[in-house]
Every structure is written in structure tokens, then in C-alpha cells.
Design an enzyme around this catalytic site. Structure first.
Site, PDB file in Angstrom:
ATOM      1  N   VAL A   1       0.823  -1.214   0.000  1.00 40.47           N
ATOM      2  CA  VAL A   1       0.000   0.000   0.000  1.00 40.47           C
ATOM      3  C   VAL A   1       0.857   1.264   0.000  1.00 40.47           C
ATOM      4  CG1 VAL A   1      -1.951  -1.121   1.102  1.00 40.47           C
ATOM      5  CG2 VAL A   1      -0.209  -0.054   2.517  1.00 40.47           C
TER       6      VAL A   1
ATOM      7  N   SER B   1     -18.790 -10.301  12.294  1.00 38.21           N
ATOM      8  CA  SER B   1     -19.635  -9.474  11.430  1.00 38.21           C
ATOM      9  C   SER B   1     -20.603 -10.279  10.568  1.00 38.21           C
ATOM     10  CB  SER B   1     -18.762  -8.597  10.532  1.00 38.21           C
ATOM     11  OG  SER B   1     -17.965  -9.390   9.684  1.00 38.21           O
TER      12      SER B   1
ATOM     13  N   LYS C   1     -15.729  -3.163   2.680  1.00 36.59           N
ATOM     14  CA  LYS C   1     -16.937  -3.976   2.481  1.00 36.59           C
ATOM     15  C   LYS C   1     -17.885  -3.319   1.481  1.00 36.59           C
ATOM     16  CE  LYS C   1     -16.800  -6.218   7.008  1.00 36.59           C
ATOM     17  NZ  LYS C   1     -17.434  -6.363   8.342  1.00 36.59           N
TER      18      LYS C   1
END
Length: 815
Positions: free
Chosen positions: A370, A691, A734
Site C-alpha cells: 500500500v 460481522s 466492504k
């Protein structure tokens, strides 16, 4: 016989004589002294004495030797009436005169100096000796004879004839007058002897002077012997040093230890360093000078001094702070990464105000690729500092950070000090890479050593074991990088400001590829910008079908692969100006079969199949959950390589459905007649986290009630036994996965509403976000064609699930 003796009185009385003043010379009676005379007044006085006064002249010492013609006050009161024995004129105009002292005399100060033919004249009066003690005189004579013998041993300039002549005199006064001229005492002290009329006191004073001379000669002899010995040693050292230099020169090694030491001392004096470091270095230099170069200790001491000289103790690079320029540099080098950029610009703004600020300690946490390390380089360029990088991956020895003690063979400072020496400045941007990859063993815990380095309150006095003194690290801009926080000890985390870089969105990756990576690869492969044209669809296809990562490292490799094939085609055809257009449909030719499959929504709504959202280290993904019901005895099977937390979420979902069975129109004991199998596809991939709780509950409700789950809805959230929906993490990734999978509605916890600020608007505009607080809301939004009134019918007829299975009835409370 009496104790007193009467000394012979002079037959000379008062008379007028020419006077000659003496510079630093005292004439004594009964002594013969040669003198060189150069002053005109003195020469004329001698000539007058020869012509008119039967060769007699009055010799008296002058008080100030610098006066050319002293007056009454410039001459002593007592002198010696002398006789000119011989005079010799020299070619240079001076004369050599041999004088014989006759008797001591004083001159009339009241009458003063009389002038005759420009010659000074005085009236002299003889000063005969006075009586003294016979026994004391004899004792002094004997003691003086012995002292003269001793004196002759240390003063070799006295001739033997002189010694014999002196030792043959037995009268105290004459003995004192014959010794005094040969002593090396100052003229004022000799004048004091001349003025003593008591012969015993005069001899006693001479005896004291002899003893002083003997002591001085003895001390001088010792000093000369010591100096000679030292000179011999120095000569020896010099000789050996020259031989050593010759040997080194023959061997091709020019080495001069003495010159080397002098050069080191000059460097230490000129070096800008703290007083403690300078004192330590000078102490080591003292040891170094006393250590032979061939000794093993010499190399240890020399290395230590060299390290102290090489460190940038007070060397600070000037930082030119321009906020706008810094922001431009950060934006040019990296797309996105707003949080790290904002933090750096805040630091620069504060430093511009206070001029001096302790270096911050940032920890960039994110998946590989990244741009954590490259961001640190950009920070160095934006702040105008040097950049130094230290990889901590695999470091397990505390000495790598703190250094080795000098007692060890081959000891060196730690990597921190070594890196500062390499950049030669005390305020660089220091990147500690892979701080989460450190380990520990019997040699110590390096993470514990970093506690002092990365503590802004302590690192101003960092103590390296090799240097054994404090070193100031407070001006260093420390940046650490890590892939995960789990393996970083909590005390170390507490000392750092954590900045999370979760990864890039597809839109960001596309922008990075077109603006940064593709031009870079074209240049590295020798291609011109016009040689390769790649469509936006092709870049997105590479991102979606050929890479699965949060960063852009693999995407850069795929772009490099395309550039290599284009370069080969241009070389084979021989046309270097040709333009190759690469579209989405052509990627298979360049990159082969797609390597990655991202989840896409189901074609149609199905019973017992729900779509969840999951976060992975390479970004967000769609998570499908399936439930199958079978006649049985109430067994529950959970598969799909689920972790403990996810299995607990499944059990919580089952318990929620059972606790609400009456509201769903199910019998209380419905679970006893069926077996439930919960499965999450892609079983080879480990899955965990809370989740998926509402997704599991929705899937179970769909299977039990035989109501399809909408295929355009995805959900994420933790469930409790009471049906409450709790917040989760990874919202941005998400939602990106939902957008990529053609999802139109996303259900998420109400408390996650604040996280939408981090989601790009381009993603939100295509998604309907519904915030839920309990499972009732979730089921009403997720199940197809269901409302709150139709879903919960507590007054309806209750049908056992097992009966419906056998007869093919629906799993609802109504027929």
C-alpha cells in the site's frame, strides 16, 4: 691567650681616586680579576689612574646595570680600591684590564661625585676588618675548606690551582674575599658579602652561598640526568618510529602513529559535540597515546574514537518548511492516503511556528504493497530531510538496537547509531520497517530496546551500549511500518501514533495505475508513452480479475508483463513508433487466464442463501452463507473452515431464531425434528469474525420460513441473543466489495453511520445504505416481499416444521 684576634689594619687612609662603576661585577680585596672595558668614561678613569694616581682606581658596583653613567644614588656605598696591573687595547676599541683588589673602602656620599677633566672622582675611606671570635673563625675556616672541596666536585670549572690557593688561606676575612669572586651568586648578594666588615660574619655568609651553590649544582645535575635520559628515550622512540615508518613504507602502508594522534586530537577539538562526549573521547585518546599500535587494545580504542568523531552529534540539516510545496510533493508521489498526509502537514505547520519540535513517532499499519515505505521517503523529501531506512524483519537480538558492549570482540554500535552515522545528520526521517516482524530469543527482546528509542520523553538521552553515553534522538522523525498490530507489544504501541492504511479502493487503484505505475513501467522498459495505450476497462480488469490485494504491487507486476510483451512485439516488427492499444478483451492474450474470481451476487433470490460482507487483508469480499434443513433429531453442522468467533456467531443466530420461534409461527420444539447444516463456501479459505452474525440469522430464518433472500442485498453486523445488531469494522472495503458485486442495498449497524465519511462518494451514490439496530429490521429488509406485519404473526396456526418437510408444506405459519 684571648678569644679575640686583631686583624691587620690597612695602611691606606682617605684619598681621592678616579671611580669606575661595574656592571653586575663586584671586586673583592686580594683578588685579581680581568675585565673588558668599553665605556669611554671608564677608559678615561683607568688612563687617569695610570698617569696620576699610581695605578690606583676605585671600583664600585652600580645598582642598575642599564645606566650608562650612574649618579650618586646609582652606586653602592662600598667598593674596592684596586690597582691596575695590566692594560691591553683591542682592535674594536675596547680594552682588557687586569685589576688587583687592594682593600675595601667607602666613599663620601655627602661630597658626592667630583668631576676632573670629565672624569668622576670620589673621596674614599678605607674600611678595615673588625675583630671577631677566634674559635668560631677557626671552625668556619675548616667547614669552608670542606665546602670548597665539595663545591669543586660539582663545579668542574674551578682550576686545581685555584682550589689549592683557596684552601691554603686560614684567615676568615681573606678566605671569604678569595672565595666570593668564584661563586655564581648574583652581584647584589656578592655586594652584601663585600659590605660585611666582620670577617667571621663575612665567611659565614660565604659558607651559606657555597652550600646553596652545591645544592643548586646537585639539583641541576639531577635535572640534566633526567633530561638526558628522557632525550635518550625520545631518540630511541624516534629511531624506532622511523624504522617502523620505513617498514610500513616498504610494505605499502603509510602509517605514522604520532601524526595520526595529532590529527585525531585536532579533529576532536574542532568537532561540534556535547561536553560529555568530548571529555570521554579525550580520555580515550589519552589511553590511545599510551598504547602501542601493535596491541589489540589499540584497535579497540581507535575504533571507539573514530565512531565518536564520525557521529553527527549536533549536525542538524536545515529544514525549509513550505506547507504548499510539501503538500504538492505528497500528492505527486501518492494518490489517496489522506490521513498520513494530513498528519505530516500538521506536524510541519506546528514546526514552522515553534521552530523546534520533538520528532513525532508515526506507525503506518496496512497490508503489503500500500506504499508505507515509499510514503516515508516522500515525507523526507517534503520536509527537506535525509532519509534512512532500517528493516527490523527477523531481528531478534537486543544488541542490534542498543549495540554491543566494548568488551566483546568486534563490538559495534546499534543499527540506530550506525544509520545516523551513514546519513551524517541528526534530524533525518528514520523509517523502521516491519516493526511487527521482530522476534525474541535468549539474546534479548529488541522490541523492549525500541521502547526507549520510540519514546519522545526518553529518546533525548538514548544510551547505546557501545558508546556508553547518552545520544540525543529527539530531533529524529521516526516512522515505523507494520502489516498488523497484533504482534506489536502493547507498550510499544502506546509510544506510537497509529495511522491505519487499510488499502486502496478500485477507483484509487485505477488512478494509481494510469498516473503512476504505467508511466513508470513504460520508462523502465524503454517504451515511449505513445507506444502503449491501455483502456480504463483493461486496467479495471487487471485489478479485478488478475490481482487480489489491498496494495498495488501485483498490479504493477501485471502492467510490467504487458509492457514486456509490447516491447518484444515492437522489436520483432522493427517499428519503434508503432502504437499498441490494449483493451479489456485483449488482456487474455497478454496475461493469460484470469487468476482471481471476485464474488458476484446471485442471479435470483433463493431460499436459505444470504449475502454477507467480509473484510480480508486484501480488501473486502462478498460472503455467501447457505443453510440446508433435513429431517433429523436436532443436530447442527457448521462447515466452511470457520473460526471460533464465527462459529459462536452461528450458534447465537440459532439461539435467536429459537427464542423468537412463536413470533415466526414455528413450534417451540421445531428444532428437535430437523437437522441444520450451515455452510460458507470457499471452504479452503479460513474465515472468522463476528460481522457475519446477521447474515447467518437471516439465512436460517429464510430456510425455516421458506422465504427467499433478496439477491441484491448484502449485510454485515454482529448479532446478540436478543437480536441487537452491533457495529463492525472494515466498512469502506466492504462497501467497495458490494459495489463491485453489483449489490444495490447494504444493511449495516446504525453505529457504523459515522464510518461513511471515509467512503468515496462515487461508491455511495450507487448504493442504498440501510442502518439497522435489530434483527427484525434486518429480516424485513432482506427477505423478499416481506413486511413487519406479514413476517410476525403470533396469532396464526402453528405448524411443526417436520410435518411441513414431510408433506411439502411451506415453513410459514399460514398455508
Amino acid at each position: 691567650m684571648t678569644d679575640a684576634i686583631v686583624f691587620e689594619k690597612s695602611t691606606y687612609g682617605s684619598m681621592i681616586l678616579p671611580v669606575m662603576s661595574l656592571r653586575e661585577v663586584v671586586m673583592f680585596p686580594k683578588s685579581i680579576v680581568p675585565l673588558f672595558v668599553g665605556r669611554d668614561s671608564s677608559i678615561k678613569a683607568i688612563e687617569m689612574a695610570l698617569d696620576k694616581y699610581e695605578k690606583r682606581i676605585f671600583l664600585v658596583a652600580q645598582k642598575d646595570p642599564g645606566q650608562e653613567r650612574p649618579d650618586v644614588d646609582g652606586l653602592y656605598a662600598v667598593g674596592t680600591v684596586s690597582k691596575v696591573l695590566q692594560m691591553l687595547r683591542l682592535p674594536d676599541g675596547t680594552i682588557k684590564v687586569l685589576f688587583e683588589g687592594l682593600y675595601r673602602a667607602s666613599w663620601d656620599h655627602e661630597r658626592g661625585l667630583m668631576i676632573e677633566d670629565d672624569i668622576q672622582m670620589v673621596r674614599t675611606t678605607a674600611l678595615p676588618d673588625i675583630e671577631g671570635s677566634l674559635m668560631e673563625g677557626e671552625a668556619l675556616v675548616r667547614a669552608t675548606h670542606e665546602a670548597v672541596e665539595e663545591y669543586s666536585q660539582v663545579n668542574r670549572k674551578l682550576a686545581k690551582e685555584t682550589i689549592l690557593a683557596i684552601t691554603s688561606v686560614s684567615q676568615p676575612g681573606r678566605l671569604a674575599d678569595s672565595i666570593a669572586p668564584h661563586l655564581k651568586a648574583t652581584y647584589d648578594r656578592k655586594q652584601g658579602v663585600l659590605e660585611l666588615r666582620n670577617p667571621v660574619r663575612r665567611l659565614e655568609r660565604v659558607y651559606e652561598l657555597i652550600q646553596e651553590e652545591v645544592e643548586v649544582f646537585s639539583l641541576e645535575k639531577k635535572i640534566k640526568g633526567r633530561v638526558k635520559k628522557q632525550m635518550e628515550e625520545n631518540q630511541k622512540d624516534y629511531y624506532l618510529g622511523e624504522q617502523l615508518k620505513a617498514i610500513h613504507k616498504e610494505m605499502g602502508r603509510d602509517f605514522d602513529p604520532k601524526a595520526d594522534m595529532e590529527e585525531l586530537e585536532v579533529q576532536l577539538k574542532d568537532k561540534d559535540m556535547p561536553a560529555e562526549a568530548r571529555a570521554k573521547a579525550m580520555a580515550e585518546m589519552k589511553k590511545l597515546r599510551q598504547t602501542p599500535p601493535s596491541s589489540a587494545e589499540y584497535a579497540v580504542l581507535r575504533n571507539y574514537v573514530d565512531w565518536i568523531l564520525a557521529l553527527p552529534w549536533n549536525v542538524v540539516r536545515d529544514v525549509d518548511i513550505d506547507i504548499k510545496q510539501a503538500q504538492k510533493i505528497l500528492d505527486d508521489d501518492h494518490y489517496g492516503l489522506e490521513k498520513p498526509k494530513e498528519r505530516i502537514l500538521e506536524y510541519l505547520a506546528v514546526q514552522a511556528l515553534v521552530k523546534k519540535l520533538r520528532g513525532p513517532i508515526l506507525c503506518l499499519v496496512g497490508p503489503p504493497g500500500v506504499g508505507k515505505t515509499s510514503l516515508a521517503k516522500s515525507i523526507a523529501r517534503a520536509t527537506g530531510r535525509e532519509f534512512v531506512r532500517l528493516s527490523l524483519g527477523g531481528v531478534r537480538d537486543e544488541a542490534e538496537i542498543r549495540g554491543h558492549r566494548r568488551t566483546y570482540v568486534g563490538a559495534l554500535p546499534g543499527k540506530i547509531i550506525q544509520s545516523l552515522k551513514r546519513v551524517s545528520t541528526n534530524n533525518p526521517v528514520f523509517c523502521l520497517d516491519e516493526v511487527d516482524k521482530m522476534s525474541m530469543d535468549f539474546r534479548g527482546d529488541p522490541s523492549a530496546a525500541l521502547l526507549e528509542v520510540l519514546d519522545p520523553e526518553q529518546n533525548s538521552a538514548f544510551n547505546d551500549h557501545y558508546l556508553d553515553m547518552d545520544y540525543d534522538l529527539s530531533q529524529v522523525f521516526f516512522i515505523t511500518t507494520a502489516n498488523s498490530l497484533q504482534t506489536i507489544p502493547l507498550p510499544l504501541q502506546d509510544r506510537m501514533e497509529i495511522i491505519t492504511i487499510p488499502g486502496y479502493l478500485e477507483t484509487e487503484k485505477e488512478r494509481i495505475a494510469s498516473d503512476f505505475l504505467l508511466p513508470k513501467q513504460l520508462e523502465q522498459h524503454g517504451l515511449k508513452p505513445e507506444n502503449l495505450s491501455m483502456s480504463k476497462g483493461a486496467i479495471l480488469e487487471i485489478i479485478r480479475r488478475y490481482t487480489r490485494e489491498s496494495g498495488v504491487r501485483n498490479m504493477e507486476r501485471e502492467l510490467a508483463s504487458v509492457c514486456r510483451k509490447v516491447a518484444r512485439a515492437l522489436v520483432e516488427e522493427g517499428d519503434m513508433d508503432k502504437t499498441v492499444a490494449v483493451t479489456k478483451s485483449m488482456l487474455g492474450t497478454y496475461l493469460g487466464v484470469p487468476k482471481v474470481r471476485h464474488g458476484q451476487r446471485e442471479e435470483e433470490a433463493q431460499v436459505g442463501v444470504a449475502t454477507g460482507l467480509a473484510w480480508t487483508q486484501v480488501g473486502g469480499e462478498l460472503l455467501f452463507v447457505e443453510v440446508a434443513l433435513m429431517p433429523g433429531t436436532g443436530k447442527i453442522e457448521i462447515t466452511g473452515k470457520l473460526g471460533d468467533v464465527m462459529q459462536e456467531s452461528a450458534k447465537a443466530a440459532i439461539s435467536y431464531i429459537r427464542s423468537r420461534s412463536e413470533f415466526f409461527g414455528l413450534r417451540k420444539d421445531f428444532y428437535k425434528e430437523i437437522d441444520t447444516h450451515i455452510h460458507v463456501p470457499e471452504g479452503a479459505t479460513p474465515k472468522d469474525g463476528p460481522s457475519a452474525g446477521i447474515t447467518l440469522a437471516t439465512c436460517l430464518a429464510s430456510a425455516l420460513l421458506d422465504i427467499p433472500v433478496r439477491n441484491d442485498v448484502a449485510m454485515t453486523g454482529e448479532i446478540t441473543l436478543r437480536g441487537r445488531v452491533l457495529p463492525i469494522g472494515g466498512v469502506r472495503d466492504k462497501l467497495l466489495a458490494a459495489h463491485r458485486g453489483l449489490i444495490t442495498k447494504v444493511l449495516m449497524p446504525k453505529e457504523n453511520e459515522r464510518d461513511l465519511k471515509e467512503v468515496p462518494k462515487v461508491i455511495l451514490k450507487d448504493l442504498e445504505i440501510v442502518f439497522v439496530e435489530n434483527m427484525d429490521q434486518v429480516l424485513c429488509e432482506a427477505l423478499k416481499d416481506v413486511t413487519m406485519e406479514t413476517l410476525f404473526c403470533p396469532t396464526a396456526d402453528i405448524i411443526p416444521v417436520s410435518k411441513a418437510l414431510h408433506k411439502g408444506h411451506e415453513f410459514t405459519s399460514t398455508q
